[in-house]
Design a protein around this motif. Structure first.
Motif, PDB file in Angstrom:
ATOM      1  N   GLN A  54       0.824  -1.212   0.000  1.00 46.02           N
ATOM      2  CA  GLN A  54       0.000   0.000   0.000  1.00 46.02           C
ATOM      3  C   GLN A  54       0.856   1.260   0.000  1.00 46.02           C
ATOM      4  OE1 GLN A  54      -3.259   0.163  -0.552  1.00 46.02           O
ATOM      5  NE2 GLN A  54      -3.064  -2.063  -0.850  1.00 46.02           N
ATOM      6  N   ARG A  55       1.980   1.220   0.703  1.00 44.10           N
ATOM      7  CA  ARG A  55       2.876   2.380   0.711  1.00 44.10           C
ATOM      8  C   ARG A  55       3.436   2.648  -0.676  1.00 44.10           C
ATOM      9  NH1 ARG A  55       8.093   3.598   0.829  1.00 44.10           N
ATOM     10  NH2 ARG A  55       8.758   1.404   0.814  1.00 44.10           N
ATOM     11  N   LEU A  56       3.846   1.592  -1.366  1.00 45.26           N
ATOM     12  CA  LEU A  56       4.418   1.756  -2.697  1.00 45.26           C
ATOM     13  C   LEU A  56       3.363   2.173  -3.712  1.00 45.26           C
ATOM     14  CD1 LEU A  56       6.850  -1.297  -2.737  1.00 45.26           C
ATOM     15  CD2 LEU A  56       7.478   1.121  -2.616  1.00 45.26           C
ATOM     16  N   VAL A  57       2.152   1.656  -3.578  1.00 48.57           N
ATOM     17  CA  VAL A  57       1.061   2.071  -4.468  1.00 48.57           C
ATOM     18  C   VAL A  57       0.801   3.570  -4.310  1.00 48.57           C
ATOM     19  CG1 VAL A  57      -1.425   1.853  -4.874  1.00 48.57           C
ATOM     20  CG2 VAL A  57      -0.022  -0.201  -4.621  1.00 48.57           C
ATOM     21  N   ALA A  58       0.791   4.026  -3.075  1.00 47.58           N
ATOM     22  CA  ALA A  58       0.581   5.455  -2.831  1.00 47.58           C
ATOM     23  C   ALA A  58       1.720   6.289  -3.403  1.00 47.58           C
ATOM     24  CB  ALA A  58       0.438   5.715  -1.333  1.00 47.58           C
ATOM     25  N   ALA A  59       2.961   5.827  -3.242  1.00 44.48           N
ATOM     26  CA  ALA A  59       4.114   6.564  -3.760  1.00 44.48           C
ATOM     27  C   ALA A  59       4.088   6.613  -5.287  1.00 44.48           C
ATOM     28  CB  ALA A  59       5.409   5.919  -3.271  1.00 44.48           C
ATOM     29  N   ALA A  60       3.771   5.478  -5.912  1.00 42.59           N
ATOM     30  CA  ALA A  60       3.738   5.444  -7.377  1.00 42.59           C
ATOM     31  C   ALA A  60       2.620   6.312  -7.926  1.00 42.59           C
ATOM     32  CB  ALA A  60       3.570   3.997  -7.854  1.00 42.59           C
ATOM     33  N   GLY A  61       1.518   6.423  -7.180  1.00 41.69           N
ATOM     34  CA  GLY A  61       0.343   7.124  -7.681  1.00 41.69           C
ATOM     35  C   GLY A  61       0.266   8.597  -7.345  1.00 41.69           C
ATOM     36  N   LYS A  62       1.357   9.186  -6.922  1.00 40.28           N
ATOM     37  CA  LYS A  62       1.332  10.613  -6.555  1.00 40.28           C
ATOM     38  C   LYS A  62       0.917  11.504  -7.720  1.00 40.28           C
ATOM     39  CE  LYS A  62       4.688  10.553  -2.753  1.00 40.28           C
ATOM     40  NZ  LYS A  62       6.041  10.969  -2.325  1.00 40.28           N
ATOM     41  N   ASP A  63       1.320  11.150  -8.920  1.00 40.57           N
ATOM     42  CA  ASP A  63       1.003  12.001 -10.063  1.00 40.57           C
ATOM     43  C   ASP A  63       0.534  11.198 -11.280  1.00 40.57           C
ATOM     44  OD1 ASP A  63       3.343  10.744 -10.662  1.00 40.57           O
ATOM     45  OD2 ASP A  63       4.485  12.551 -11.137  1.00 40.57           O
ATOM     46  N   ARG A  64       0.077   9.977 -11.039  1.00 37.63           N
ATOM     47  CA  ARG A  64      -0.417   9.149 -12.144  1.00 37.63           C
ATOM     48  C   ARG A  64      -1.458   8.181 -11.603  1.00 37.63           C
ATOM     49  NH1 ARG A  64       5.185   7.666 -13.849  1.00 37.63           N
ATOM     50  NH2 ARG A  64       5.513   9.541 -12.609  1.00 37.63           N
ATOM     51  N   GLU A  65      -2.262   7.669 -12.516  1.00 35.65           N
ATOM     52  CA  GLU A  65      -3.329   6.755 -12.118  1.00 35.65           C
ATOM     53  C   GLU A  65      -2.764   5.380 -11.798  1.00 35.65           C
ATOM     54  OE1 GLU A  65      -7.712   5.237 -13.735  1.00 35.65           O
ATOM     55  OE2 GLU A  65      -6.227   6.030 -15.154  1.00 35.65           O
TER      56      GLU A  65
ATOM     57  N   GLY B  54      -5.532  -8.585  -7.711  1.00 38.62           N
ATOM     58  CA  GLY B  54      -4.774  -7.907  -6.670  1.00 38.62           C
ATOM     59  C   GLY B  54      -3.534  -7.185  -7.144  1.00 38.62           C
ATOM     60  N   VAL B  55      -3.347  -7.065  -8.455  1.00 35.94           N
ATOM     61  CA  VAL B  55      -2.195  -6.337  -8.994  1.00 35.94           C
ATOM     62  C   VAL B  55      -2.590  -4.873  -9.204  1.00 35.94           C
ATOM     63  CG1 VAL B  55      -0.539  -6.148 -10.880  1.00 35.94           C
ATOM     64  CG2 VAL B  55      -1.328  -8.404 -10.141  1.00 35.94           C
ATOM     65  N   HIS B  56      -1.724  -3.974  -8.778  1.00 32.83           N
ATOM     66  CA  HIS B  56      -1.925  -2.535  -8.957  1.00 32.83           C
ATOM     67  C   HIS B  56      -1.114  -2.095 -10.174  1.00 32.83           C
ATOM     68  CE1 HIS B  56      -3.782  -2.076  -4.904  1.00 32.83           C
ATOM     69  NE2 HIS B  56      -3.043  -3.154  -4.676  1.00 32.83           N
ATOM     70  N   HIS B  57      -1.798  -1.563 -11.184  1.00 28.25           N
ATOM     71  CA  HIS B  57      -1.170  -1.269 -12.469  1.00 28.25           C
ATOM     72  C   HIS B  57      -0.977   0.228 -12.653  1.00 28.25           C
ATOM     73  CE1 HIS B  57      -2.097  -5.414 -13.937  1.00 28.25           C
ATOM     74  NE2 HIS B  57      -3.172  -5.260 -13.192  1.00 28.25           N
ATOM     75  N   THR B  58       0.227   0.616 -13.079  1.00 26.39           N
ATOM     76  CA  THR B  58       0.493   2.000 -13.441  1.00 26.39           C
ATOM     77  C   THR B  58       1.520   2.003 -14.570  1.00 26.39           C
ATOM     78  OG1 THR B  58       0.971   4.208 -12.562  1.00 26.39           O
ATOM     79  CG2 THR B  58       2.295   2.375 -11.682  1.00 26.39           C
ATOM     80  N   VAL B  59       2.208   3.120 -14.757  1.00 27.88           N
ATOM     81  CA  VAL B  59       3.150   3.250 -15.862  1.00 27.88           C
ATOM     82  C   VAL B  59       4.344   4.066 -15.391  1.00 27.88           C
ATOM     83  CG1 VAL B  59       1.999   5.336 -16.729  1.00 27.88           C
ATOM     84  CG2 VAL B  59       3.325   3.917 -18.303  1.00 27.88           C
ATOM     85  N   ASP B  60       5.532   3.751 -15.922  1.00 27.67           N
ATOM     86  CA  ASP B  60       6.722   4.509 -15.530  1.00 27.67           C
ATOM     87  C   ASP B  60       6.937   5.692 -16.470  1.00 27.67           C
ATOM     88  OD1 ASP B  60       7.954   3.543 -17.842  1.00 27.67           O
ATOM     89  OD2 ASP B  60       9.367   2.249 -16.805  1.00 27.67           O
ATOM     90  N   GLU B  61       8.058   6.397 -16.300  1.00 22.13           N
ATOM     91  CA  GLU B  61       8.304   7.615 -17.063  1.00 22.13           C
ATOM     92  C   GLU B  61       8.481   7.359 -18.556  1.00 22.13           C
ATOM     93  OE1 GLU B  61       8.197  10.662 -15.612  1.00 22.13           O
ATOM     94  OE2 GLU B  61       7.661   9.582 -13.788  1.00 22.13           O
ATOM     95  N   THR B  62       8.902   6.153 -18.902  1.00 22.90           N
ATOM     96  CA  THR B  62       9.152   5.828 -20.303  1.00 22.90           C
ATOM     97  C   THR B  62       7.898   5.334 -20.999  1.00 22.90           C
ATOM     98  OG1 THR B  62      11.408   5.207 -19.669  1.00 22.90           O
ATOM     99  CG2 THR B  62      10.667   4.491 -21.831  1.00 22.90           C
ATOM    100  N   GLY B  63       6.940   4.813 -20.237  1.00 22.28           N
ATOM    101  CA  GLY B  63       5.723   4.258 -20.815  1.00 22.28           C
ATOM    102  C   GLY B  63       5.565   2.775 -20.593  1.00 22.28           C
TER     103      GLY B  63
ATOM    104  N   ALA C 104      13.587   9.012 -15.435  1.00 23.19           N
ATOM    105  CA  ALA C 104      13.255   7.596 -15.564  1.00 23.19           C
ATOM    106  C   ALA C 104      13.844   6.789 -14.407  1.00 23.19           C
ATOM    107  CB  ALA C 104      13.768   7.057 -16.894  1.00 23.19           C
ATOM    108  N   VAL C 105      15.086   7.081 -14.054  1.00 23.85           N
ATOM    109  CA  VAL C 105      15.731   6.390 -12.939  1.00 23.85           C
ATOM    110  C   VAL C 105      15.082   6.796 -11.622  1.00 23.85           C
ATOM    111  CG1 VAL C 105      17.898   6.163 -11.649  1.00 23.85           C
ATOM    112  CG2 VAL C 105      17.926   6.094 -14.156  1.00 23.85           C
ATOM    113  N   ALA C 106      14.761   8.090 -11.481  1.00 27.08           N
ATOM    114  CA  ALA C 106      14.213   8.599 -10.219  1.00 27.08           C
ATOM    115  C   ALA C 106      12.879   7.960  -9.868  1.00 27.08           C
ATOM    116  CB  ALA C 106      14.065  10.113 -10.289  1.00 27.08           C
ATOM    117  N   PHE C 107      12.091   7.553 -10.865  1.00 29.46           N
ATOM    118  CA  PHE C 107      10.824   6.886 -10.571  1.00 29.46           C
ATOM    119  C   PHE C 107      11.079   5.608  -9.775  1.00 29.46           C
ATOM    120  CE2 PHE C 107       7.698   3.601 -11.601  1.00 29.46           C
ATOM    121  CZ  PHE C 107       6.519   4.229 -11.219  1.00 29.46           C
TER     122      PHE C 107
END
Length: 305
Positions: free
Chosen positions: A82-93, A100-109, A168-171
């Motif tokens: 849950q902590r990582l999901v919140a961190a990843a979702g700060k500025d993206r869906e 149970g998988v939480h899906h998002t996208v990185d800086e490259t796509g 890209a690395v910072a994500f």
């Protein structure tokens, strides 16, 4: 602690039959097969998904043709997830699927998934080796391995455009907890997941203007598995991408093959393990790709008899 390992990868592909044949020959275990979809498994329970019609939760492909669409990272606890999901979702869906998988996208796509890790035990008994003063095999001849069976996906390497490489690395470092282990200024950044002890779990390779899958490495128990696994693949008609060798960064023995799902796959063994005392190394120039690579004068024209 956080991310422990690669939990699953998904490729969008064109030819399911060809890809199924490839990974069956490669030594993975087929779990499921339909007309549009197949799932393979490593000995430690990671899954490889092959889809001719990838799920709508996945982002568009970053390159044309068959390619990697998502890497799902396995996390040790529900709280860390849950902590990582919140961190990843700060500025993206971030969207959660029924499994149970939480899906998002990185800086490259590239698709990035987060899920609870579900490792299976896969005890490894090292092949006994003999050397002067260190004898581990008496009165017993070795038998051929014949089929390599990958223990696990040990690292993924992605090509990213050089512009924006810092973001890209910072994500991965700032949000998901990876740490750089070797930074090669002209080439890329090797990173270790917090719950892994391999020298790198991920590599982001700088490219002038191109994104895509570079390779995914699969750990096998030892040197013989790398050789015999590659030999089996060549006998089955698949094309080798590099000569047998041993990397400079990571020190692992490797053998690469071109994969019909996109990019390459690697048999790997004897990777460096590093702990928190390992300090990030920064290389201003790119080190040699390998410590050694197989050479033979059989590659040259045979002399006249």
């Amino acid at each position: 602690m956080g991310i422990q390992r690669i939990e699953s990868v998904t490729y969008g592909i064109d030819d399911l039959d060809e890809c199924v044949r490839f990974f069956d020959d490669f030594g993975l275990f087929l779990l499921e097969r339909t007309d549009e979809h197949a799932v393979f498994e490593t000995l430690t329970g990671q899954t490889l998904q092959l889809d001719t019609r990838p799920a709508p939760l996945l982002p568009p492909a970053v390159e044309e043709g068959p390619t990697l669409r998502e890497v799902v990272w396995g996390v040790d606890t529900a709280e860390e997830l849950q902590r990582l999901v919140a961190a990843a979702g700060k500025d993206r869906e971030v969207r959660e699927s029924a499994d149970g998988v939480h899906h998002t996208v990185d800086e490259t796509g590239f698709g990035v998934g987060l899920a609870l890790a579900r490792p299976k035990a896969a005890p490894v008994v090292p092949r006994p080796a003999n050397a002067l003063g260190d004898v581990n095999r008496w009165n017993t001849a070795l038998e051929p391995i014949e089929r390599a069976r990958p223990l696990r996906m040990c690292h993924v390497a992605l090509n990213i455009p050089k512009p924006g490489k810092e973001d890209a690395v910072a994500f991965y470092t700032g949000r998901l907890g990876f740490r750089p282990t070797d930074v090669v200024e002209p080439m890329g950044v090797f990173m270790q997941a917090p719950g892994d002890d391999d020298q790198h779990t991920m590599l982001l390779c700088h490219r002038p203007d191109r994104a895509g899958i570079n390779h995914i490495a699969y750990e096998v128990p030892g040197f013989d598995d790398v050789i015999e696994g590659g030999n089996h693949m060549i006998e089955r008609g698949w094309r080798e991408a590099r000569r047998l060798g041993r990397h400079t960064i990571g020190s692992n023995v490797f053998r690469f093959l071109h994969a019909p799902c996109g990019g390459r796959v690697e048999y790997a063994a004897d990777m460096d393990r590093v702990d928190d005392s390992y300090e990030t190394r920064v290389h201003e120039t790119t080190p040699p790709h390998h410590i050694w690579a197989l050479r033979t004068n059989r590659d040259q024209d045979a002399p006249a008899s």
